[in-house]
Design a protein around this motif. Sequence first.
Motif, PDB file in Angstrom:
ATOM      1  N   GLN A  59       0.824  -1.201   0.000  1.00 19.29           N
ATOM      2  CA  GLN A  59       0.000   0.000   0.000  1.00 19.29           C
ATOM      3  C   GLN A  59       0.863   1.258   0.000  1.00 19.29           C
ATOM      4  N   GLU A  60       1.968   1.218   0.735  1.00 18.04           N
ATOM      5  CA  GLU A  60       2.871   2.376   0.777  1.00 18.04           C
ATOM      6  C   GLU A  60       3.480   2.648  -0.591  1.00 18.04           C
ATOM      7  N   SER A  61       3.843   1.578  -1.306  1.00 17.67           N
ATOM      8  CA  SER A  61       4.441   1.752  -2.631  1.00 17.67           C
ATOM      9  C   SER A  61       3.418   2.299  -3.626  1.00 17.67           C
ATOM     10  N   LEU A  62       2.167   1.858  -3.498  1.00 16.16           N
ATOM     11  CA  LEU A  62       1.111   2.337  -4.392  1.00 16.16           C
ATOM     12  C   LEU A  62       0.848   3.827  -4.163  1.00 16.16           C
ATOM     13  N   GLU A  63       0.799   4.220  -2.909  1.00 14.41           N
ATOM     14  CA  GLU A  63       0.554   5.625  -2.592  1.00 14.41           C
ATOM     15  C   GLU A  63       1.714   6.510  -3.046  1.00 14.41           C
ATOM     16  N   PHE A  64       2.938   6.026  -2.870  1.00 16.07           N
ATOM     17  CA  PHE A  64       4.100   6.787  -3.307  1.00 16.07           C
ATOM     18  C   PHE A  64       4.117   6.936  -4.826  1.00 16.07           C
ATOM     19  N   ASP A  73       1.626   6.784  -6.848  1.00 16.33           N
ATOM     20  CA  ASP A  73       0.526   7.645  -7.260  1.00 16.33           C
ATOM     21  C   ASP A  73       0.921   9.119  -7.157  1.00 16.33           C
ATOM     22  N   ARG A  74       1.646   9.453  -6.111  1.00 18.85           N
ATOM     23  CA  ARG A  74       2.093  10.838  -5.951  1.00 18.85           C
ATOM     24  C   ARG A  74       3.101  11.217  -7.049  1.00 18.85           C
ATOM     25  N   VAL A  75       4.014  10.282  -7.351  1.00 21.56           N
ATOM     26  CA  VAL A  75       4.990  10.525  -8.417  1.00 21.56           C
ATOM     27  C   VAL A  75       4.280  10.708  -9.758  1.00 21.56           C
ATOM     28  N   ALA A  76       3.338   9.811 -10.044  1.00 20.73           N
ATOM     29  CA  ALA A  76       2.627   9.851 -11.335  1.00 20.73           C
ATOM     30  C   ALA A  76       1.794  11.122 -11.463  1.00 20.73           C
ATOM     31  N   LYS A  77       1.129  11.536 -10.389  1.00 21.08           N
ATOM     32  CA  LYS A  77       0.313  12.750 -10.455  1.00 21.08           C
ATOM     33  C   LYS A  77       1.188  13.987 -10.636  1.00 21.08           C
ATOM     34  N   THR A  78       2.364  13.989 -10.037  1.00 22.79           N
ATOM     35  CA  THR A  78       3.306  15.096 -10.241  1.00 22.79           C
ATOM     36  C   THR A  78       3.706  15.185 -11.709  1.00 22.79           C
ATOM     37  N   ILE A  79       3.949  14.032 -12.332  1.00 29.08           N
ATOM     38  CA  ILE A  79       4.383  14.005 -13.733  1.00 29.08           C
ATOM     39  C   ILE A  79       3.278  14.496 -14.656  1.00 29.08           C
ATOM     40  N   ILE A  80       2.035  14.008 -14.494  1.00 25.24           N
ATOM     41  CA  ILE A  80       0.983  14.401 -15.419  1.00 25.24           C
ATOM     42  C   ILE A  80       0.618  15.874 -15.258  1.00 25.24           C
ATOM     43  N   HIS A 105      -1.425 -10.173  -8.482  1.00 24.70           N
ATOM     44  CA  HIS A 105      -2.501  -9.247  -8.116  1.00 24.70           C
ATOM     45  C   HIS A 105      -1.928  -7.908  -7.664  1.00 24.70           C
ATOM     46  N   ASP A 106      -0.792  -7.941  -6.981  1.00 20.50           N
ATOM     47  CA  ASP A 106      -0.101  -6.692  -6.619  1.00 20.50           C
ATOM     48  C   ASP A 106       0.398  -5.990  -7.874  1.00 20.50           C
ATOM     49  N   ARG A 107       0.812  -6.780  -8.840  1.00 21.04           N
ATOM     50  CA  ARG A 107       1.302  -6.232 -10.108  1.00 21.04           C
ATOM     51  C   ARG A 107       0.194  -5.461 -10.828  1.00 21.04           C
ATOM     52  N   ILE A 108      -1.014  -6.005 -10.809  1.00 17.13           N
ATOM     53  CA  ILE A 108      -2.156  -5.338 -11.438  1.00 17.13           C
ATOM     54  C   ILE A 108      -2.508  -4.051 -10.703  1.00 17.13           C
ATOM     55  N   LYS A 109      -2.464  -4.093  -9.368  1.00 19.02           N
ATOM     56  CA  LYS A 109      -2.746  -2.878  -8.591  1.00 19.02           C
ATOM     57  C   LYS A 109      -1.775  -1.762  -8.954  1.00 19.02           C
ATOM     58  N   GLY A 151      -2.636  -0.349 -12.286  1.00 15.22           N
ATOM     59  CA  GLY A 151      -3.850   0.452 -12.165  1.00 15.22           C
ATOM     60  C   GLY A 151      -3.574   1.839 -11.617  1.00 15.22           C
ATOM     61  N   VAL A 152      -2.664   1.927 -10.642  1.00 14.27           N
ATOM     62  CA  VAL A 152      -2.299   3.226 -10.071  1.00 14.27           C
ATOM     63  C   VAL A 152      -1.679   4.122 -11.134  1.00 14.27           C
ATOM     64  N   TRP A 153      -0.754   3.589 -11.896  1.00 11.76           N
ATOM     65  CA  TRP A 153      -0.107   4.391 -12.940  1.00 11.76           C
ATOM     66  C   TRP A 153      -1.082   4.743 -14.060  1.00 11.76           C
ATOM     67  N   GLN A 154      -1.955   3.773 -14.432  1.00 12.21           N
ATOM     68  CA  GLN A 154      -2.881   4.038 -15.534  1.00 12.21           C
ATOM     69  C   GLN A 154      -3.838   5.174 -15.219  1.00 12.21           C
ATOM     70  N   LYS A 155      -4.139   5.357 -13.963  1.00 10.33           N
ATOM     71  CA  LYS A 155      -5.016   6.459 -13.549  1.00 10.33           C
ATOM     72  C   LYS A 155      -4.437   7.811 -13.941  1.00 10.33           C
ATOM     73  N   ARG A 156      -3.097   7.891 -14.039  1.00  9.07           N
ATOM     74  CA  ARG A 156      -2.419   9.159 -14.331  1.00  9.07           C
ATOM     75  C   ARG A 156      -1.839   9.224 -15.741  1.00  9.07           C
ATOM     76  N   ILE A 157      -2.030   8.174 -16.535  1.00 15.99           N
ATOM     77  CA  ILE A 157      -1.449   8.118 -17.885  1.00 15.99           C
ATOM     78  C   ILE A 157      -2.562   8.253 -18.910  1.00 15.99           C
TER      79      ILE A 157
END
Length: 753
Positions: free
Chosen positions: A354-359, A361-368, A497-501, A504-510
Amino acid sequence: MEIINWLGKDNKLGLDIWEKKYKYDGETFEAWLNRISGGDHELKEMLINKEFIFAGRILSNRGLAKLGRKITYSNCYVITPPEDNIESIFETAKKLARTYSYGGGCGVDISKLRPKGAEVNNSAKYTTGSISFMDLYNMTTDVIGQKGRRGALMISIDVNHPDIEDFIKIKSDLTKIQKANISVRVDENFMKAVIDGLKYETEFFVKDTGEVIRKAVDARKLFKELAVQNWRFAEPGILFWDRISKWNLLSEDDEFEYAGTNPCAEEPLPAGGSCLLGSLILPTFINGDKFDFERLQVAVTKSVKALNNVLDEGLPLHPLEEQRESVKNWRQIGLGVLGVGDLLIKMKLKYGSQESLEFCDRVAKTIIDSALKASALLAKDFGTYPKFKKESILKSEFLLENASSETIELIKKYGLRNSQLLTIAPTGSIGTMLQISTGIEPNFAFSYTRKTESLHGEDVFYKVFIPIAKKYMDEHNIENEDNLPEYFVTAQNLNPHDRIKMQGVWQKRIDASISSTINLVNKVSVEEVEQLYIEGWKNGLKGMTIYRAGCDREGILTVEKSSDKTLENKIKTIPRGKLKPIATDTIYYPNTMKIGCGKLKVMIGYSPTERAIQDIYVIRSGTGGCEKNIQAVAIYMSGILRLGGNLFMLENAIEGVSGCTSFAVARTKNQDISQGSTCPSAILNILKKFEKDMGLDAHEQAMKKIDEEEKEELEIKEEVDKKMKMNCPECGASLEITGGCYSCRNCGYSKCE
């Protein structure tokens, strides 16, 4: 600076990749930097500092037009889908050939071609169908060379096409369509029909004859077949077309339509659209134990500018007029990332946690957000892309989700220079050259075997650890990579399943898509592949690539074809577990079992003709959770026996279970209870006694047979592992599969680039 300083003196493979793939005609590293940076000093500094790097076509080809070379800067294109007539079908083959000759890969969708059996107004009377023309495009891809390689092709079709069943199965013939990737475009209606187990009707309207062809299919059965084919051959892939169409900047623009995807599926594009790619090297932005988000924002701005400059410079170099027009009108660029696997290790975050997903997500949102802002400011100076429609863009759900209020105000004021900004490409060769993980993938492995030729003319093999693992192992005196911390995750031990999550996090910002591979172990079932597809759809992915180790596809990627038919037949005869039906003459024998908290009746079902226990169940008076647990244990024991197991397997399975308090207490009170320390062991002892009474106990012979079977299975597994490794077509070493790419760490070969 010299190339050896940039890549590292011990990075022989990286140096070889640069020499073979990207360096031109004896140029120095400094000359190469000047050529690919095009005089942009800020870009040159980013390249030197490893903050950003272009994709392979730009690294190889930028600036060569001045020397008279007709080579595109774009990695790939989507060709205008062929219309339903013979002229257009063959015109598409011509476009493919021309594009390959300039060095670009292609995607083509065949959904407009009428299905098999449809009427035609020529001597044939009935068409052979859309699938038959795949051979034409496959052959074209095979014939046109690109610097010692063949072109890259993606062929897709809509799930609503009546030829869909034939399309899904096309690659089960290993002699067909081997020069193309194939994918199915599925929509929400189909996926809902799969979930609900409904019938699904495919339909095609033939314009010139007025014929309507409909074919009803069982959605769940079709989906199962798709999973079976993927399980066996790693194809077809799935494109979640509604997500592709709706989650982007142009979703509300009625004039815009995606025509297909590029060969690795990270770029959905309109007819004639091209991939112009570059990646941010994320581990570079770590300072100490912190991630520098401000420095990342600056790098994004410079990278967007750099890609726009390459777009303008390369506009006349596209092979076809439709490509030049599309690129001019829509100005798609594809800024991505590489090194996410290494980034998370350096941040001590376990990939998929969960920590890696949240981190991420923050990186991806900064980029977009930074990319949108940079594109708006470029529009201020140079104008918007010609097809820009402010009202449509500002209604985009993707924009509203990902842009800050400040960025939206800039777009309202200046517009956007680009209609598409972010994508995540495979980065196979580049990641290998730089010795970091590719795309958003975890590392494929932390060590690999390298082959080198000795002075005596013999091949010498030695183990090489990738830098991030080697550095940690050296600093902490670790000799075995198995002793690395748990946040050192590889594709081999990552939960899919973690790989898909994560995807999914990155796809939200791409706003485009992601090329990425979900690597599965050989033993996974078809049902698990189905569930992963469904989970990918639910997590908002735009597409999925799944690769099961040891699948039949590996046979066509191996240099030396195995002639060991005995092994092949032996492998195929190893059956998956199947419950044996209870024999019709089964008789149930009651046995009383006394335990610390009461009495149980164990019913043993025995077949005289089978001379074997067929079934077990337990009856107990009273209620309580323990009763249900005991019943469940009996059911599981019965299941193991019906799967071909025996009592010795049951004994091994429960030998580590610690004793139950009620048994111990009962014995201190001298109560008469059954032999054993738990209910499972007591049941097992009753079964053993029953077999002995029936004259069935042959313990030594049974154990000997078990040992022989285990030894035989181990020998088969070792031989299968040896023969089913994918080998590099250039040097014969093992290939890695990451991000849609097949990469060789021995010689630098890469299939995706």
